[in-house]
Write a protein that holds these residues in place. Structure first.
Motif, short mmCIF file in Angstrom:
data_model
loop_
_atom_site.label_atom_id
_atom_site.label_comp_id
_atom_site.label_asym_id
_atom_site.label_seq_id
_atom_site.Cartn_x
_atom_site.Cartn_y
_atom_site.Cartn_z
N GLY A 1 42.73 47.36 75.18
CA GLY A 1 43.37 46.48 76.04
C GLY A 1 42.93 45.27 76.45
N PRO A 2 44.00 44.25 77.03
CA PRO A 2 43.61 42.97 76.99
C PRO A 2 42.61 42.76 78.08
CG PRO A 2 45.94 43.62 78.29
CD PRO A 2 45.25 44.91 77.49
N LYS B 1 39.15 48.14 81.54
CA LYS B 1 38.47 48.72 80.58
C LYS B 1 36.87 48.92 81.18
CE LYS B 1 39.00 46.12 77.15
NZ LYS B 1 39.78 45.10 77.98
N THR B 2 36.42 47.91 81.56
CA THR B 2 34.95 47.73 81.92
C THR B 2 34.91 48.53 83.21
OG1 THR B 2 34.61 45.87 80.75
CG2 THR B 2 33.18 46.16 82.76
N HIS C 1 39.27 44.47 73.15
CA HIS C 1 40.70 43.92 73.25
C HIS C 1 40.96 43.63 71.70
CE1 HIS C 1 37.95 40.33 73.50
NE2 HIS C 1 38.96 39.92 72.65
N ASP C 2 40.41 44.11 70.70
CA ASP C 2 40.80 43.70 69.40
C ASP C 2 41.17 44.93 68.59
OD1 ASP C 2 40.78 43.33 66.67
OD2 ASP C 2 38.86 41.88 66.72
N ILE D 1 45.20 53.05 74.93
CA ILE D 1 45.53 51.71 75.33
C ILE D 1 45.52 51.56 76.94
CG2 ILE D 1 47.28 50.15 75.18
CD1 ILE D 1 47.88 51.33 72.29
N LEU D 2 44.83 50.87 77.36
CA LEU D 2 44.97 50.69 78.88
C LEU D 2 45.71 49.13 79.17
CD1 LEU D 2 43.93 52.06 81.41
CD2 LEU D 2 41.88 50.58 81.04
#
Length: 310
Positions: A40-41, A46-47, A200-201, A214-215
């Motif tokens: 995800g961006p 995510k973290t 994010h890659d 995908i978040l």
């Protein structure tokens, strides 16, 4: 599926700061021995998600099970079964590589049992991460790629069943990234370790992961293997051609079938045919855009306490 085959199970996870929801009803599973990429961006959550899984952040709602335990009640013995590689490292300039790993391994010794693996022998671990030649060097002289390998070694030193890699290749050059990807594959294949990697890659996720979640804007918008996601969400191919004096563009679900029909109909009049096939990257960017737009619209129509709208 038997719960023993799952390393992580998340259902309805929610995280709220004041009146702001950071994570919304997040649910996914990670099977033992799997590499799962949480993609995800920046700012997608995510973290925050993996910090909850690691037991370092309290959730607002939902159920979380990591290696058979709720992280909010995890013990030291439970933590000894996991490895963690953070986005950035804390330098230990006075340590040498071997010395630091030996010290880190000693911290796991008290928790070694029949069900919790003994820590690595330092020389074996150095060989596993490709740092044998750097074993007696001060950490401050290592390159960025070597320093990242040391971070992974620290995460692996207790022979974890599960390792978290949070944006592990940020700042690495292409060769160091390639070497790191090979190391992650070895962690899974040779050492039977479950891996959850945040990135994010998209290219990194495709290369490393058995499955991609995908978040975007705190919500899961897709979950599946790379090839499956491409089929499910990649959208239409773009076909461009010249017919007579007209330059034409069409988006179609099956570009091969469309091209055949085009030539059958137009024959010699069809020129300069170009086909751009839909990719997972197209789908990923579209999903992120749509999710972020939806989140903005949701905030825009949220009523104020007095009943007015923003």
């Amino acid at each position: 599926m038997n719960i023993d085959e799952l390393a992580i199970e998340v259902e309805g996870l929610r995280l709220r700061y004041g009146a702001t929801d950071v994570l919304h009803d997040v649910s996914f599973r990670v099977h033992r021995g799997e590499v799962l990429a949480l993609l995800g961006p920046n700012g997608a959550g995510k973290t925050s998600t993996i910090e909850i899984l690691e037991g370092f952040r309290m959730r607002s709602a939902g159920r979380v099970d990591v290696l058979g335990t709720d992280p909010a009640r995890g013990t030291e013995q439970w933590r000894a079964r996991m490895g963690i590689v953070l986005q950035s490292w804390r330098d230990h300039p006075k340590w040498r590589v071997r010395e630091l790993l030996a010290f880190q391994g000693s911290l796991y010794e008290p928790y070694s049992t029949e069900s919790i693996r003994r820590p690595w022998e330092v020389d074996d671990l150095l060989a596993a991460v490709g740092l044998t030649e750097q074993a007696d060097r001060p950490i401050k002289v290592l390159s960025g790629g070597q320093r990242r390998r040391l971070d992974v070694a620290i995460g692996l030193v207790g022979r974890p069943e599960l390792i978290f890699l949070d944006e592990p290749t940020t700042g690495l050059d292409p060769k160091a990234r390639r070497d790191f990807h090979e190391l992650v594959r070895r962690i899974r294949d040779e050492y039977e370790t479950t891996v959850l990697i945040t990135t994010h890659d998209l290219d990194e996720a495709e290369k490393l992961a058995d499955r991609i979640v995908i978040l975007a804007a705190g919500r899961i918008v897709a979950d599946g293997a790379s090839a499956d996601l491409t089929r499910q969400i990649a959208g239409h191919d773009e076909v461009r051609w010249v017919e007579g004096d007209e330059h034409l563009v069409r988006e179609v679900p099956d570009s091969t079938a469309f091209a055949r029909e085009l030539f059958a109909r137009g024959g010699a009049e069809i020129r300069e045919l170009e086909i751009r096939r839909a990719t997972l990257e197209d789908a990923y960017l579209a999903l992120v855009r749509n999710s972020e737009s939806a989140a903005v619209e949701s905030v825009a129509v949220m009523p104020e306490p007095n009943g007015a709208s923003r």
